[in-house]
Each structure stands twice: as structure tokens, then as C-alpha cells.
Design a protein around this motif. Structure first.
Motif, PDB file in Angstrom:
ATOM      1  N   ASP A 202       0.798  -1.223  -0.017  1.00 52.81           N
ATOM      2  CA  ASP A 202       0.032   0.027   0.023  1.00 52.81           C
ATOM      3  C   ASP A 202       0.889   1.159   0.004  1.00 52.81           C
ATOM      4  OD1 ASP A 202      -1.890   1.969   0.312  1.00 52.81           O
ATOM      5  OD2 ASP A 202      -2.983   1.002   2.085  1.00 52.81           O
ATOM      6  N   PRO A 203       1.290   1.676  -1.274  1.00 52.51           N
ATOM      7  CA  PRO A 203       2.342   2.745  -1.228  1.00 52.51           C
ATOM      8  C   PRO A 203       1.841   4.238  -0.744  1.00 52.51           C
ATOM      9  CG  PRO A 203       1.953   2.042  -3.387  1.00 52.51           C
ATOM     10  CD  PRO A 203       1.140   1.002  -2.529  1.00 52.51           C
ATOM     11  N   ASP A 204       0.622   4.310  -0.996  1.00 52.16           N
ATOM     12  CA  ASP A 204      -0.273   5.577  -0.665  1.00 52.16           C
ATOM     13  C   ASP A 204      -0.260   5.855   0.731  1.00 52.16           C
ATOM     14  OD1 ASP A 204      -0.793   6.045  -3.234  1.00 52.16           O
ATOM     15  OD2 ASP A 204      -2.844   5.387  -3.313  1.00 52.16           O
ATOM     16  N   ARG A 205      -0.685   4.544   1.510  1.00 49.26           N
ATOM     17  CA  ARG A 205      -0.501   4.749   3.057  1.00 49.26           C
ATOM     18  C   ARG A 205       0.826   5.021   3.515  1.00 49.26           C
ATOM     19  NH1 ARG A 205      -3.224   4.313   7.584  1.00 49.26           N
ATOM     20  NH2 ARG A 205      -2.271   3.001   9.420  1.00 49.26           N
ATOM     21  N   VAL A 206       1.811   4.253   2.792  1.00 54.09           N
ATOM     22  CA  VAL A 206       3.225   4.490   3.224  1.00 54.09           C
ATOM     23  C   VAL A 206       3.594   6.135   3.249  1.00 54.09           C
ATOM     24  CG1 VAL A 206       5.740   4.094   2.825  1.00 54.09           C
ATOM     25  CG2 VAL A 206       3.855   2.079   2.587  1.00 54.09           C
ATOM     26  N   LEU A 207       3.316   6.699   2.277  1.00 48.90           N
ATOM     27  CA  LEU A 207       3.617   7.959   2.274  1.00 48.90           C
ATOM     28  C   LEU A 207       2.989   9.029   2.947  1.00 48.90           C
ATOM     29  CD1 LEU A 207       4.238   8.142  -1.825  1.00 48.90           C
ATOM     30  CD2 LEU A 207       5.946   8.282   0.140  1.00 48.90           C
ATOM     31  N   ASP A 208       1.735   8.614   3.184  1.00 54.55           N
ATOM     32  CA  ASP A 208       0.680   9.187   4.316  1.00 54.55           C
ATOM     33  C   ASP A 208       1.383   9.177   5.586  1.00 54.55           C
ATOM     34  OD1 ASP A 208      -1.011  10.214   2.262  1.00 54.55           O
ATOM     35  OD2 ASP A 208      -2.348   8.711   2.634  1.00 54.55           O
ATOM     36  N   LEU A 209       1.768   8.061   5.802  1.00 56.71           N
ATOM     37  CA  LEU A 209       2.387   7.851   7.277  1.00 56.71           C
ATOM     38  C   LEU A 209       3.659   8.424   7.574  1.00 56.71           C
ATOM     39  CD1 LEU A 209       1.288   3.988   7.652  1.00 56.71           C
ATOM     40  CD2 LEU A 209       0.200   5.875   9.113  1.00 56.71           C
ATOM     41  N   ALA A 210       4.367   8.257   6.375  1.00 57.13           N
ATOM     42  CA  ALA A 210       5.825   9.057   6.496  1.00 57.13           C
ATOM     43  C   ALA A 210       5.743  10.410   6.885  1.00 57.13           C
ATOM     44  CB  ALA A 210       6.457   8.546   5.002  1.00 57.13           C
ATOM     45  N   ARG A 211       4.791  11.204   6.256  1.00 52.28           N
ATOM     46  CA  ARG A 211       4.673  12.673   6.832  1.00 52.28           C
ATOM     47  C   ARG A 211       4.799  12.896   8.058  1.00 52.28           C
ATOM     48  NH1 ARG A 211       0.700  11.937   2.582  1.00 52.28           N
ATOM     49  NH2 ARG A 211       1.663  12.652   0.506  1.00 52.28           N
ATOM     50  N   LEU A 212       4.390  11.910   8.911  1.00 56.38           N
ATOM     51  CA  LEU A 212       4.471  12.210  10.472  1.00 56.38           C
ATOM     52  C   LEU A 212       5.741  11.650  11.218  1.00 56.38           C
ATOM     53  CD1 LEU A 212       0.658  10.922  11.192  1.00 56.38           C
ATOM     54  CD2 LEU A 212       1.823  13.300  10.830  1.00 56.38           C
ATOM     55  N   VAL A 213       6.700  11.149  10.302  1.00 60.36           N
ATOM     56  CA  VAL A 213       8.226  10.850  10.894  1.00 60.36           C
ATOM     57  C   VAL A 213       9.203  11.995  10.469  1.00 60.36           C
ATOM     58  CG1 VAL A 213      10.087   9.138  10.543  1.00 60.36           C
ATOM     59  CG2 VAL A 213       7.728   8.417  10.265  1.00 60.36           C
ATOM     60  N   PRO A 214       9.966  12.308  11.461  1.00 60.59           N
ATOM     61  CA  PRO A 214      11.031  13.400  11.505  1.00 60.59           C
ATOM     62  C   PRO A 214      11.829  13.080   9.908  1.00 60.59           C
ATOM     63  CG  PRO A 214      10.736  12.546  13.394  1.00 60.59           C
ATOM     64  CD  PRO A 214      10.218  11.625  12.743  1.00 60.59           C
ATOM     65  N   PRO A 215      12.032  14.352   9.517  1.00 57.76           N
ATOM     66  CA  PRO A 215      12.759  14.218   8.335  1.00 57.76           C
ATOM     67  C   PRO A 215      14.159  13.721   8.263  1.00 57.76           C
ATOM     68  CG  PRO A 215      12.626  16.614   8.900  1.00 57.76           C
ATOM     69  CD  PRO A 215      11.637  15.702   9.844  1.00 57.76           C
ATOM     70  N   GLY A 216      15.057  13.942   9.581  1.00 52.45           N
ATOM     71  CA  GLY A 216      16.404  13.610   9.762  1.00 52.45           C
ATOM     72  C   GLY A 216      16.089  12.102  10.436  1.00 52.45           C
ATOM     73  N   PRO A 217      17.559  11.577  10.625  1.00 48.77           N
ATOM     74  CA  PRO A 217      17.906  10.358  11.291  1.00 48.77           C
ATOM     75  C   PRO A 217      17.555  10.661  12.889  1.00 48.77           C
ATOM     76  CG  PRO A 217      19.815  10.934  10.096  1.00 48.77           C
ATOM     77  CD  PRO A 217      18.858  12.253  10.008  1.00 48.77           C
ATOM     78  N   THR A 218      16.972   9.478  13.277  1.00 49.54           N
ATOM     79  CA  THR A 218      16.572   9.033  14.803  1.00 49.54           C
ATOM     80  C   THR A 218      17.583   8.587  15.508  1.00 49.54           C
ATOM     81  OG1 THR A 218      15.191   7.201  14.154  1.00 49.54           O
ATOM     82  CG2 THR A 218      14.056   9.280  14.142  1.00 49.54           C
ATOM     83  N   PRO A 219      17.597   8.387  16.666  1.00 51.97           N
ATOM     84  CA  PRO A 219      18.519   7.780  17.497  1.00 51.97           C
ATOM     85  C   PRO A 219      19.038   6.739  17.192  1.00 51.97           C
ATOM     86  CG  PRO A 219      17.094   9.036  18.983  1.00 51.97           C
ATOM     87  CD  PRO A 219      16.478   9.094  17.792  1.00 51.97           C
ATOM     88  N   VAL A 220      18.167   5.610  16.669  1.00 50.43           N
ATOM     89  CA  VAL A 220      18.571   4.334  16.366  1.00 50.43           C
ATOM     90  C   VAL A 220      18.391   4.658  14.489  1.00 50.43           C
ATOM     91  CG1 VAL A 220      17.690   1.873  15.929  1.00 50.43           C
ATOM     92  CG2 VAL A 220      17.375   3.112  18.193  1.00 50.43           C
ATOM     93  N   GLY A 221      19.546   4.729  14.095  1.00 53.67           N
ATOM     94  CA  GLY A 221      19.846   5.196  12.672  1.00 53.67           C
ATOM     95  C   GLY A 221      19.140   3.978  11.948  1.00 53.67           C
ATOM     96  N   SER A 222      19.481   2.706  12.073  1.00 58.25           N
ATOM     97  CA  SER A 222      19.088   1.787  11.143  1.00 58.25           C
ATOM     98  C   SER A 222      17.516   1.721  10.950  1.00 58.25           C
ATOM     99  CB  SER A 222      19.445   0.426  11.495  1.00 58.25           C
ATOM    100  OG  SER A 222      18.961   0.040  12.758  1.00 58.25           O
ATOM    101  N   SER A 223      16.846   2.137  12.114  1.00 56.06           N
ATOM    102  CA  SER A 223      15.345   2.184  12.130  1.00 56.06           C
ATOM    103  C   SER A 223      14.783   3.186  10.847  1.00 56.06           C
ATOM    104  CB  SER A 223      14.651   2.402  13.178  1.00 56.06           C
ATOM    105  OG  SER A 223      14.853   1.333  14.264  1.00 56.06           O
ATOM    106  N   TRP A 224      15.345   4.549  11.144  1.00 56.14           N
ATOM    107  CA  TRP A 224      15.099   5.433  10.236  1.00 56.14           C
ATOM    108  C   TRP A 224      15.729   5.032   8.823  1.00 56.14           C
ATOM    109  CZ3 TRP A 224      18.290   8.944   7.240  1.00 56.14           C
ATOM    110  CH2 TRP A 224      17.319   9.905   6.734  1.00 56.14           C
ATOM    111  N   GLN A 225      16.624   4.729   8.811  1.00 53.96           N
ATOM    112  CA  GLN A 225      16.947   4.218   7.378  1.00 53.96           C
ATOM    113  C   GLN A 225      16.119   3.257   6.750  1.00 53.96           C
ATOM    114  OE1 GLN A 225      21.397   4.891   9.297  1.00 53.96           O
ATOM    115  NE2 GLN A 225      21.212   2.938   8.426  1.00 53.96           N
ATOM    116  N   ARG A 226      15.656   2.094   7.385  1.00 51.74           N
ATOM    117  CA  ARG A 226      14.958   1.235   7.010  1.00 51.74           C
ATOM    118  C   ARG A 226      13.278   2.050   6.606  1.00 51.74           C
ATOM    119  NH1 ARG A 226      11.166  -1.475   5.673  1.00 51.74           N
ATOM    120  NH2 ARG A 226      11.205  -3.719   5.472  1.00 51.74           N
TER     121      ARG A 226
END
Length: 295
Positions: A202-226
Motif C-alpha cells: 500500500d504505497p499511498d498509505r506508506v507516504l501518508d504515514l511517512a509525513r508524520l516521521v521526522p525528516p532527519g535520522p533518529t537515535p537508532v539510525g538503522s530504523s530511520w534508514q529502513r
């Protein structure tokens, strides 16, 4: 070099430096644990467990599954000797990650959920580290459920993890744990929702949800990268190839050693190269070379 310093190297994707530093740390931690006094022994074995856990995580990233299994098994033994349930639970989460990498989804969910049930915290009194360890286990279970075609169960588990993340956000986490423990928060839960949507195609939902995630790396880098790979995948599914390529280029610039190990990245690049209508750009060619994609 201290464990915290090596953990930061790992989270910054410097796998070569992490691999170089770990043997000395592991030797020192083992000797310290074996020679510690009765009073100091629990803390010494907790340090040994966390050092072995970090080793296991690195080996999973490097796709050395057999060696990772040994490291994590020894980490769990050290955690039991320390009597530290938080450290033990985080090691179990690493084992669940390894089981998922091996395609053993039912085993991963059973291990994650059974361990989470054993350590389920009392929200009113639980320390942030206890809530975090429980939340990470639920994240592992949700990822496995999603891949095992159980989206409703995955969503229920994520909702439970979200409650723990909200509770953590109301309090200041204590220091001294690996960054992974401190890196569990509502943003990480949102990344898991996006990941589950990608698994559900469901790519549409992925992008909708991604808008609520910080644009830069989070403390656990691999999670944000994934998570950013999920975003790149969603763009590619929508045939928005420039956006997909730009997302991958950002990851290449930030975490090339990590990106090189990701089969998911290779699959995304492969899909872009096969579907594109224009000549391959230099950036796309560089990405294909990095991830080992045939063109």
C-alpha cells in the motif's frame, strides 16, 4: 573504548570501526565479569550481555547469521547471570530480528510475544527502559505478523506499543542503556506502521504515514534508514522515479555501508532500472553499483 562509544559507531553505520573495536571490548567485559566481586557481578554481566548483544546486531547487519546466533545466545546467558530483565528482553528482540531475516516468522512472533507477556510492565510505575524493552519486542512481533499475512494482528500489536511510547514520552529516560533502548518512541512506532503498509503493498498509505516521521535520522539510525527505504519503495511503486532515486541517494550519502547490505534497496533499484523510460542517470548507475544490482 567504552561500550557507549562503540554503540554510537554502530548507530552511525561505521561498521568497520565497530568491528575493529568490539574484540577488545568483549575480552575486557568477559574478564571483568568472571573476576568481579559478588557485589559487582550483576553489573559486570549486564555489560557483557550488552556488548555481546551489540556484536550480534552488527553480525546480523553483515549477514553473518550463524555467528550472530552464537553472539546473541551468549548475550542472553550473560543477561540471565546479571538478573537484568531489560537487557535480556533487548537480546530477545535481536533474536527475533535474526529469525525474521531467516524467514522463520512464526518462531519470531512466538518468541517476541511470549517474552513481552513475561515482562509486561505496569504503566504507572514502570521505568522508561522497561517500557522501551517491551515496546521493541512488540515492534518485532508486528513486523513478523505483517510479513506472515496477519495485518490486523500486526496493527493491534503496534497500537499496544504506541501506548508504551506515549508513556515514555511523558518521562525522562535514564542513561546507561544502548541507544536502541532510548530510541523507542512514537516516531519509531509510526515507522513501523509505514513498514507494515509497505509489506501490505500500500504505497499511498506508506507516504501518508511517512509525513508524520521526522525528516532527519533518529537515535537508532538503522530504523530511520529502513523507513526511508519504505518511502523509496512507495515512490517507485507510484512510478515517481526521481523521488525514489533522490531518497536512495540521500541514504547513500548518509549510510553507504548500511545501504550496501540491504537486499531491499537492491530490489528497489532493480525495479527502477527495469521500468524507467529514460536513459539511466549517473546517480542511478552509482546506486546500482553500490547495492549490486544487475541492469
Amino acid at each position: 573504548m567504552r561500550l557507549g562509544t562503540i554503540d554510537r559507531l554502530y548507530q552511525s553505520n561505521d561498521y568497520a570501526a565497530t568491528l575493529t573495536a568490539l574484540p577488545t571490548l568483549l575480552l575486557d567485559a568477559r574478564v571483568t565479569a568472571e573476576t568481579a566481586s559478588d557485589a559487582d557481578r550483576p553489573a559486570a554481566y549486564a555489560l557483557l550481555a550488552r556488548s555481546r548483544h551489540l556484536t550480534g546486531n552488527l553480525l546480523i547487519q553483515l549477514r553473518a547469521g550463524d555467528l550472530a546466533q552464537i553472539a546473541l545466545t551468549e548475550a542472553l546467558d550473560a543477561a540471565h547471570r546479571a538478573g537484568d530483565r531489560v537487557v535480556g528482553a533487548t537480546v530477545i528482540q535481536g533474536m527475533c530480528w535474526l529469525l525474521m531475516r531467516q524467514g522463520r516468522l512464526a518462531e519470531a512472533t512466538e518468541l517476541a510475544i511470549s517474552t513481552a507477556d513475561q515482562i509486561e510492565p505496569q504503566f504507572r510505575r514502570a521505568a522508561p527502559a522497561e517500557l522501551s524493552a517491551w515496546g521493541w519486542l512488540l515492534m518485532g512481533a508486528a513486523a513478523a505478523y505483517a510479513r506472515d499475512n496477519q495485518p490486523d494482528t500486526a496493527a493491534e500489536v503496534v497500537d499496544a506499543a504506541h501506548a508504551a511510547a506515549v508513556r515514555i514520552g511523558e518521562r525522562r529516560p535514564e542513561s546507561g542503556h544502548l541507544m536502541m533502548v532510548g530510541g523507542f518512541d512514537t516516531h519509531r512506532v509510526q515507522m513501523q506502521r509505514a513498514e507494515n503498509a509497505a509489506v501490505a503493498d500500500d504505497p499511498d498509505r506508506v507516504l501518508d504515514l511517512a509525513r508524520l516521521v521526522p525528516p532527519g535520522p533518529t537515535p537508532v539510525g538503522s530504523s530511520w534508514q529502513r523507513h526511508r527505504l519504505d518511502v523509496a519503495w512507495a515512490y517507485a511503486q507510484q512510478r515517481r522515479y526521481p523521488e525514489a532515486t533522490n531518497t536512495l541517494v540521500e541514504l547513500r550519502e548518509y549510510a553507504p555501508a548500511w545501504l550496501r547490505q540491504q537486499r531491499y534497496a537492491r530490489d528497489i533499484v532493480q525495479s527502477i532500472t527495469e521500468r524507467r523510460r529514460r536513459a539511466m542517470s549517473a546517480e542511478l548507475a552509482d546506486l546500482a553499483s553500490l547495492v549490486g544490482c544487475t541492469t
